[in-house]
Design a protein around this motif. Structure first.
Motif, short mmCIF file in Angstrom:
data_model
loop_
_atom_site.label_atom_id
_atom_site.label_comp_id
_atom_site.label_asym_id
_atom_site.label_seq_id
_atom_site.Cartn_x
_atom_site.Cartn_y
_atom_site.Cartn_z
N LEU A 243 0.54 -1.28 -0.10
CA LEU A 243 0.24 0.15 -0.49
C LEU A 243 0.75 0.73 0.11
O LEU A 243 0.63 2.23 -1.36
CB LEU A 243 -0.87 -0.13 1.34
N GLN A 244 1.65 1.01 0.62
CA GLN A 244 2.44 2.70 0.50
C GLN A 244 3.55 2.98 -0.34
O GLN A 244 4.09 3.62 -0.98
CB GLN A 244 3.94 2.41 2.09
N ALA A 245 4.31 1.34 -0.73
CA ALA A 245 4.35 1.91 -2.04
C ALA A 245 3.47 1.89 -3.39
O ALA A 245 4.58 3.02 -4.51
CB ALA A 245 5.31 0.07 -2.30
N ALA A 246 2.30 1.13 -3.62
CA ALA A 246 1.90 2.20 -4.57
C ALA A 246 0.43 2.30 -4.66
O ALA A 246 -0.55 2.19 -4.00
CB ALA A 246 1.71 1.10 -5.64
N PRO A 247 0.15 3.14 -3.21
CA PRO A 247 -1.56 4.28 -3.02
C PRO A 247 -2.14 4.62 -3.91
O PRO A 247 -3.03 4.62 -3.44
CB PRO A 247 -0.70 5.11 -1.79
N ASP A 248 -1.71 4.49 -5.21
CA ASP A 248 -2.57 5.39 -6.19
C ASP A 248 -3.25 4.08 -7.08
O ASP A 248 -4.05 4.36 -7.92
CB ASP A 248 -2.00 5.93 -7.38
N THR A 249 -2.56 3.15 -6.48
CA THR A 249 -3.70 1.45 -7.16
C THR A 249 -3.97 0.62 -6.51
O THR A 249 -3.98 -0.70 -7.10
CB THR A 249 -2.24 1.04 -7.97
N CYS A 250 -4.27 0.70 -5.22
CA CYS A 250 -4.62 0.48 -4.17
C CYS A 250 -5.72 0.54 -3.45
O CYS A 250 -5.78 1.77 -3.45
CB CYS A 250 -3.66 -0.01 -3.03
N PHE A 251 -7.42 -0.16 -3.55
CA PHE A 251 -9.07 0.31 -3.29
C PHE A 251 -8.70 -0.92 -2.45
O PHE A 251 -8.50 -1.61 -2.10
CB PHE A 251 -8.93 0.14 -4.74
N VAL A 252 -10.58 0.02 -2.11
CA VAL A 252 -11.31 -0.67 -1.22
C VAL A 252 -12.67 -0.26 -1.69
O VAL A 252 -12.87 0.48 -2.25
CB VAL A 252 -11.61 -0.70 0.45
N ALA A 253 -13.60 -1.41 -1.37
CA ALA A 253 -15.23 -1.77 -1.52
C ALA A 253 -15.72 -1.59 -0.32
O ALA A 253 -15.39 -2.00 0.25
CB ALA A 253 -15.39 -2.68 -2.30
N VAL A 254 -16.56 -0.31 -0.18
CA VAL A 254 -17.07 -0.20 1.25
C VAL A 254 -18.79 0.15 1.48
O VAL A 254 -18.56 0.59 0.52
CB VAL A 254 -16.75 1.56 2.08
N ALA A 255 -19.05 -0.69 2.11
CA ALA A 255 -20.77 -0.81 2.59
C ALA A 255 -20.51 0.59 4.18
O ALA A 255 -19.83 -0.87 5.04
CB ALA A 255 -21.21 -2.07 2.71
N ASP A 256 -21.49 0.66 3.99
CA ASP A 256 -21.74 1.56 5.84
C ASP A 256 -20.91 2.16 6.26
O ASP A 256 -19.85 1.18 7.21
CB ASP A 256 -22.11 0.24 6.53
N ARG A 257 -19.76 2.23 5.41
CA ARG A 257 -18.18 2.59 5.68
C ARG A 257 -17.12 1.68 5.82
O ARG A 257 -16.12 2.08 6.47
CB ARG A 257 -18.55 3.49 6.76
N GLN A 258 -17.81 0.23 6.12
CA GLN A 258 -16.59 -0.59 5.68
C GLN A 258 -16.21 -0.87 5.08
O GLN A 258 -17.11 -1.72 4.30
CB GLN A 258 -17.36 -2.13 7.14
N PRO A 259 -14.82 -1.49 4.80
CA PRO A 259 -14.34 -2.56 3.76
C PRO A 259 -14.73 -3.87 3.95
O PRO A 259 -14.93 -4.35 4.92
CB PRO A 259 -13.16 -2.31 3.77
N VAL A 260 -14.82 -3.93 2.16
CA VAL A 260 -15.86 -5.16 2.49
C VAL A 260 -15.11 -6.21 1.08
O VAL A 260 -15.88 -7.32 0.63
CB VAL A 260 -17.26 -5.48 1.58
N ALA A 261 -13.96 -5.24 0.43
CA ALA A 261 -13.05 -5.89 -0.91
C ALA A 261 -12.02 -5.37 -0.85
O ALA A 261 -12.32 -3.38 -0.52
CB ALA A 261 -14.17 -6.29 -2.11
N TYR A 262 -11.37 -4.92 -0.98
CA TYR A 262 -10.08 -4.78 -1.34
C TYR A 262 -9.57 -5.03 -2.91
O TYR A 262 -9.40 -6.24 -3.54
CB TYR A 262 -9.12 -4.93 -0.50
N ALA A 263 -8.64 -4.61 -3.27
CA ALA A 263 -8.06 -4.57 -4.40
C ALA A 263 -5.74 -3.88 -4.54
O ALA A 263 -6.23 -3.18 -3.41
CB ALA A 263 -8.03 -4.16 -5.65
#
Length: 174
Positions: free
Chosen positions: A44-64
């Motif tokens: 994440l720190q090496a590539a913050p522009d290419t790491c993502f989360v999908a959130v529901a009710d403000r909670q991450p439920v999936a990530y890439a």
């Protein structure tokens, strides 16, 4: 943010999301040992522009998580550091995982599209990934095709018996 099915949204991953990411990872991976917090945070720190989360009710439920690489030189699984090479020519889609309770929600597809957009708008001419747990047909639907450089055999084995190295051009249609 990108809107998804229902109330899901995609946004950039933050360090504060890592506890949820670790829970999702533990629930999803059975063929390999889940990676450590240290390893995920380094990516994440090496590539913050290419790491993502999908959130529901403000909670991450999936990530890439995706990091720049010089193809076919890929990071070793669960490394405590991540240093993208200055001559990176590919975006390595290291991990996409969706909480088992939200499979079929569209979160994975939205995350993949977001990473592909980042690759197209970045400096990378190509994308690559290692498909595990029988997921190569999923990735083929996103334009990835299997490649098999001999020098990758040992690294692929660390991802499980069915691990497949897959590649696509960054400009290819999603």
């Amino acid at each position: 943010m990108t809107s998804l099915h229902s109330d899901l949204k995609v946004r950039p991953m933050a360090v504060a999301d890592l506890d949820a990411v670790l829970r999702i990872q533990a629930a999803c991976y059975t063929a390999i040992e889940p990676e450590s917090r240290e390893s995920l945070q380094a990516k994440l720190q090496a590539a913050p522009d290419t790491c993502f989360v999908a959130v529901a009710d403000r909670q991450p439920v999936a990530y890439a998580i995706a990091v720049p690489v010089a193809f076919p030189e890929l990071p070793v699984l669960d490394q405590p550091h991540c240093d993208p090479p200055p001559h990176a020519d590919a975006l390595y889609l290291h991990d996409v995982a969706v909480s088992p309770t939200l499979r079929g929600s569209g979160a994975a597809g939205a995350l993949v599209r977001r990473v592909m957009d980042a690759a197209r708008h970045g400096q990378w001419r190509q994308m690559c990934l290692i498909a595990i747990q029988g997921s190569s047909s999923y990735w083929a639907r996103h334009g990835f095709r299997e490649v098999a450089p001999r020098e990758m055999a040992a690294k692929l084995a660390s991802y499980g018996a069915d691990a497949r190295l897959m590649w696509r051009g960054a400009e290819a249609g999603a």
